[in-house]
Scaffold this active site. Sequence first.
Site, short mmCIF file in Angstrom:
data_model
loop_
_atom_site.label_atom_id
_atom_site.label_comp_id
_atom_site.label_asym_id
_atom_site.label_seq_id
_atom_site.Cartn_x
_atom_site.Cartn_y
_atom_site.Cartn_z
N CYS A 1 -2.95 0.00 7.31
CA CYS A 1 -2.16 1.22 7.24
C CYS A 1 -2.32 2.05 8.51
O CYS A 1 -1.36 2.65 8.99
CB CYS A 1 -2.51 2.00 5.99
SG CYS A 1 -2.01 1.11 4.49
N GLU B 1 0.82 3.90 1.83
CA GLU B 1 1.23 4.32 3.16
C GLU B 1 2.39 3.46 3.69
O GLU B 1 3.33 3.98 4.30
CB GLU B 1 0.06 4.23 4.16
CG GLU B 1 -1.12 5.10 3.80
CD GLU B 1 -2.20 4.38 3.00
OE1 GLU B 1 -3.38 4.69 3.21
OE2 GLU B 1 -1.87 3.51 2.16
N CYS C 1 -6.64 2.32 5.35
CA CYS C 1 -7.31 1.08 5.74
C CYS C 1 -6.82 0.64 7.12
O CYS C 1 -5.92 1.26 7.69
CB CYS C 1 -7.01 0.00 4.69
SG CYS C 1 -5.31 -0.62 4.77
N HIS D 1 0.86 -1.19 0.00
CA HIS D 1 0.00 0.00 0.00
C HIS D 1 0.89 1.24 0.00
O HIS D 1 2.02 1.21 0.50
CB HIS D 1 -0.87 0.03 1.25
CG HIS D 1 -2.01 -0.93 1.23
ND1 HIS D 1 -3.20 -0.66 1.85
CD2 HIS D 1 -2.13 -2.17 0.69
CE1 HIS D 1 -4.03 -1.68 1.69
NE2 HIS D 1 -3.40 -2.62 0.99
#
Length: 160
Positions: free
Chosen positions: A85, A54, A82, A52
Amino acid sequence: MDEYMKRAVELAEMAANEGEVPVGAVVVKKTTGEIVGEGRNMREGRKNALAHAEIMAIDMACRTLGGWRLPECAMYVTLEPCPMCCGAIINARINDVIFGAYDLKSGSVVSVQKMFEMPYNYRPTVSGGIMEKECADILSLFFRKLREKKKNQKKFSENS
């Protein structure tokens, strides 16, 4: 603030051009204003659920600053983080989270749940909806193109 979110948007656009869900993130050292980490969604290309934006930005910031704690840092991300993260943000001790578009399906800052309000040992400050339209438009365009592509592929396979 806008310059950092603009960089996150650029990273999201790079992800979209690579066929990835367009999410971009930057980590900024607040005392210097320097971007110490940046990332974009790379799950498809890396075949890795952890890739991801992040997580990529946190990883780079930790390597840049030489430690797993990121005090005096802020994260700018185009989409509400999410649960995974949010957990990484808590563990990295990032001071501030600034995000663009709200994620009504898996956003865990305010939309689906409020992870940063739970009784964890660390809580960042949060600002949402920053450059929201720009961030949301990138996602909408990406998914519209993806649906059109799937629709055209289905038509092609039916006609073959």
